[in-house]
Design a protein around this motif. Structure first.
Motif, PDB file in Angstrom:
ATOM      1  N   ILE A 251       5.067 -41.742 -20.601  1.00 23.78           N
ATOM      2  CA  ILE A 251       5.167 -40.285 -20.733  1.00 23.78           C
ATOM      3  C   ILE A 251       4.654 -39.928 -22.117  1.00 23.78           C
ATOM      4  CG2 ILE A 251       6.692 -38.271 -20.643  1.00 23.78           C
ATOM      5  CD1 ILE A 251       6.693 -40.056 -18.065  1.00 23.78           C
ATOM      6  N   THR A 252       3.734 -38.967 -22.177  1.00 24.64           N
ATOM      7  CA  THR A 252       3.176 -38.519 -23.448  1.00 24.64           C
ATOM      8  C   THR A 252       3.271 -36.994 -23.499  1.00 24.64           C
ATOM      9  OG1 THR A 252       1.628 -40.359 -23.372  1.00 24.64           O
ATOM     10  CG2 THR A 252       1.164 -38.613 -24.955  1.00 24.64           C
ATOM     11  N   THR A 253       3.715 -36.492 -24.646  1.00 22.70           N
ATOM     12  CA  THR A 253       3.786 -35.037 -24.817  1.00 22.70           C
ATOM     13  C   THR A 253       3.012 -34.631 -26.069  1.00 22.70           C
ATOM     14  OG1 THR A 253       5.829 -35.142 -26.135  1.00 22.70           O
ATOM     15  CG2 THR A 253       6.076 -34.844 -23.755  1.00 22.70           C
ATOM     16  N   ASP A 254       2.490 -33.408 -26.028  1.00 24.81           N
ATOM     17  CA  ASP A 254       2.073 -32.727 -27.243  1.00 24.81           C
ATOM     18  C   ASP A 254       2.887 -31.434 -27.256  1.00 24.81           C
ATOM     19  OD1 ASP A 254       0.747 -30.837 -25.607  1.00 24.81           O
ATOM     20  OD2 ASP A 254      -1.207 -31.772 -25.895  1.00 24.81           O
ATOM     21  N   ARG A 255       2.566 -30.489 -28.083  1.00 29.85           N
ATOM     22  CA  ARG A 255       3.410 -29.282 -28.201  1.00 29.85           C
ATOM     23  C   ARG A 255       3.542 -28.502 -26.890  1.00 29.85           C
ATOM     24  NH1 ARG A 255       6.561 -28.404 -32.473  1.00 29.85           N
ATOM     25  NH2 ARG A 255       6.027 -26.235 -32.712  1.00 29.85           N
ATOM     26  N   GLU A 256       2.543 -28.557 -25.998  1.00 26.77           N
ATOM     27  CA  GLU A 256       2.575 -27.744 -24.784  1.00 26.77           C
ATOM     28  C   GLU A 256       2.389 -28.515 -23.487  1.00 26.77           C
ATOM     29  OE1 GLU A 256      -0.302 -24.651 -25.146  1.00 26.77           O
ATOM     30  OE2 GLU A 256       0.724 -23.680 -26.810  1.00 26.77           O
ATOM     31  N   HIS A 257       2.103 -29.806 -23.541  1.00 24.20           N
ATOM     32  CA  HIS A 257       1.749 -30.534 -22.327  1.00 24.20           C
ATOM     33  C   HIS A 257       2.603 -31.785 -22.138  1.00 24.20           C
ATOM     34  CE1 HIS A 257      -1.934 -28.377 -23.637  1.00 24.20           C
ATOM     35  NE2 HIS A 257      -1.931 -28.015 -22.360  1.00 24.20           N
ATOM     36  N   VAL A 258       2.686 -32.198 -20.868  1.00 28.46           N
ATOM     37  CA  VAL A 258       3.324 -33.462 -20.511  1.00 28.46           C
ATOM     38  C   VAL A 258       2.314 -34.236 -19.671  1.00 28.46           C
ATOM     39  CG1 VAL A 258       5.205 -34.566 -19.248  1.00 28.46           C
ATOM     40  CG2 VAL A 258       5.639 -32.442 -20.498  1.00 28.46           C
ATOM     41  N   MET A 259       2.119 -35.497 -20.034  1.00 30.14           N
ATOM     42  CA  MET A 259       1.236 -36.373 -19.265  1.00 30.14           C
ATOM     43  C   MET A 259       2.044 -37.578 -18.793  1.00 30.14           C
ATOM     44  SD  MET A 259      -1.994 -35.989 -21.767  1.00 30.14           S
ATOM     45  CE  MET A 259      -0.909 -35.503 -23.082  1.00 30.14           C
ATOM     46  N   VAL A 260       1.792 -37.966 -17.557  1.00 29.84           N
ATOM     47  CA  VAL A 260       2.417 -39.153 -16.997  1.00 29.84           C
ATOM     48  C   VAL A 260       1.297 -40.117 -16.637  1.00 29.84           C
ATOM     49  CG1 VAL A 260       3.895 -40.088 -15.167  1.00 29.84           C
ATOM     50  CG2 VAL A 260       4.344 -37.800 -16.082  1.00 29.84           C
ATOM     51  N   ASN A 261       1.339 -41.297 -17.267  1.00 27.08           N
ATOM     52  CA  ASN A 261       0.311 -42.326 -17.051  1.00 27.08           C
ATOM     53  C   ASN A 261      -1.095 -41.756 -17.247  1.00 27.08           C
ATOM     54  OD1 ASN A 261       2.481 -43.958 -16.456  1.00 27.08           O
ATOM     55  ND2 ASN A 261       2.251 -43.735 -14.252  1.00 27.08           N
TER      56      ASN A 261
ATOM     57  N   ALA B 148       5.970 -23.750 -21.415  1.00 29.40           N
ATOM     58  CA  ALA B 148       5.463 -25.054 -21.850  1.00 29.40           C
ATOM     59  C   ALA B 148       5.806 -25.236 -23.318  1.00 29.40           C
ATOM     60  CB  ALA B 148       3.961 -25.122 -21.625  1.00 29.40           C
ATOM     61  N   TYR B 149       6.684 -26.191 -23.616  1.00 30.18           N
ATOM     62  CA  TYR B 149       7.109 -26.399 -24.998  1.00 30.18           C
ATOM     63  C   TYR B 149       7.678 -27.803 -25.168  1.00 30.18           C
ATOM     64  CZ  TYR B 149       9.887 -26.237 -29.242  1.00 30.18           C
ATOM     65  OH  TYR B 149      10.407 -26.510 -30.464  1.00 30.18           O
ATOM     66  N   ASN B 150       7.234 -28.466 -26.211  1.00 35.16           N
ATOM     67  CA  ASN B 150       7.821 -29.724 -26.672  1.00 35.16           C
ATOM     68  C   ASN B 150       7.910 -29.621 -28.188  1.00 35.16           C
ATOM     69  OD1 ASN B 150       7.833 -31.262 -24.097  1.00 35.16           O
ATOM     70  ND2 ASN B 150       5.634 -30.925 -24.241  1.00 35.16           N
ATOM     71  N   SER B 151       8.983 -30.089 -28.770  1.00 35.69           N
ATOM     72  CA  SER B 151       9.170 -29.944 -30.211  1.00 35.69           C
ATOM     73  C   SER B 151       8.167 -30.768 -31.008  1.00 35.69           C
ATOM     74  CB  SER B 151      10.599 -30.307 -30.604  1.00 35.69           C
ATOM     75  OG  SER B 151      10.869 -31.651 -30.257  1.00 35.69           O
ATOM     76  N   GLU B 152       7.633 -31.835 -30.381  1.00 38.16           N
ATOM     77  CA  GLU B 152       6.667 -32.679 -31.075  1.00 38.16           C
ATOM     78  C   GLU B 152       5.873 -33.487 -30.064  1.00 38.16           C
ATOM     79  OE1 GLU B 152       8.510 -35.881 -33.312  1.00 38.16           O
ATOM     80  OE2 GLU B 152      10.194 -35.899 -31.941  1.00 38.16           O
ATOM     81  N   GLY B 153       4.763 -34.035 -30.523  1.00 37.00           N
ATOM     82  CA  GLY B 153       4.013 -34.955 -29.690  1.00 37.00           C
ATOM     83  C   GLY B 153       4.615 -36.342 -29.805  1.00 37.00           C
ATOM     84  N   LYS B 154       4.787 -36.993 -28.678  1.00 33.50           N
ATOM     85  CA  LYS B 154       5.420 -38.302 -28.693  1.00 33.50           C
ATOM     86  C   LYS B 154       5.060 -39.043 -27.417  1.00 33.50           C
ATOM     87  CE  LYS B 154       9.827 -40.343 -29.917  1.00 33.50           C
ATOM     88  NZ  LYS B 154      11.230 -40.141 -30.190  1.00 33.50           N
ATOM     89  N   SER B 155       5.294 -40.354 -27.404  1.00 30.25           N
ATOM     90  CA  SER B 155       5.021 -41.159 -26.223  1.00 30.25           C
ATOM     91  C   SER B 155       6.212 -42.081 -25.947  1.00 30.25           C
ATOM     92  CB  SER B 155       3.746 -41.987 -26.452  1.00 30.25           C
ATOM     93  OG  SER B 155       3.363 -42.617 -25.265  1.00 30.25           O
ATOM     94  N   TRP B 156       6.530 -42.248 -24.666  1.00 27.34           N
ATOM     95  CA  TRP B 156       7.638 -43.109 -24.235  1.00 27.34           C
ATOM     96  C   TRP B 156       7.158 -44.036 -23.129  1.00 27.34           C
ATOM     97  CZ3 TRP B 156       7.851 -37.890 -24.834  1.00 27.34           C
ATOM     98  CH2 TRP B 156       8.767 -37.364 -25.748  1.00 27.34           C
TER      99      TRP B 156
END
Length: 182
Positions: free
Chosen positions: A90-100, A112-120
């Motif tokens: 799972i990867t996020t940036d400020r407005e998006h979510v990506m799966v694989n 669409a909101y994420n507090s930070e870009g991150k990957s899990w």
């Protein structure tokens, strides 16, 4: 004869009612939505019916709305949407979510909101969940994964208040083209 027959029928009715009660209690559970984290789809004080057997015969899927024991305090139950399965990235940036690597187009989110870009990287037997109201949701982005054993069941329908009766949409089309992780 009639009195003993009446007593026998009463005992049968009580026994049948008890059996039905126990079966229903182990198969379904009601859950009261508390808080804005699943808006606009689910709102505070709505009641949902949770299918507790849904994951006995099949695995949880992306998009399923689940009730689970909060990993930081198992006395609390939360309701969120599964975004990532075991093995997913799972990867996020400020407005998006990506799966694989696949960008999700999520019609169910309020903003669409994420507090930070991150990957899990989702570990085995764990799930990555997010609320639909991203700016206010306490979810896997902040406290980690939900172990499979903590899942109570799949939220299937809203049933209260009566004017909100409906099936809970899993938006399976949103997730259908996501590549499986090895």
């Amino acid at each position: 004869m009639k009195r003993s027959q009446l007593i026998r029928e009463l005992v049968e009715i009580i026994a049948l009612a008890l059996v039905i009660f126990l079966v229903v209690r182990f198969v379904v559970q009601s859950y009261r939505v508390d808080g804005p984290s699943m808006q606009p789809g689910l709102v505070t004080n709505e009641f949902v019916m949770v299918n507790k057997l849904s994951y006995v015969f099949q695995k949880p899927e992306r998009g399923d709305v689940i009730v689970f024991h909060y990993p930081k305090d198992v006395k609390q139950d939360f309701i969120k949407r599964i975004i990532g399965l075991p093995g997913d990235t799972i990867t996020t940036d400020r407005e998006h979510v990506m799966v694989n690597g696949k960008l999700l187009k999520e019609p169910y989110i309020s903003l669409a909101y994420n507090s930070e870009g991150k990957s899990w990287q989702v570990p085995a037997d764990q799930y990555f969940v997010m609320g639909d109201n991203r700016p206010v949701s306490s979810d896997s982005r902040f406290w980690g994964y939900v172990p499979k054993d903590y899942i109570v069941g799949k939220a299937a329908i809203t049933f209260w208040p009566l004017n909100t009766i409906r099936a809970i949409d899993t938006y399976s089309d949103v997730y259908k083209d996501i590549p499986k992780q090895k």
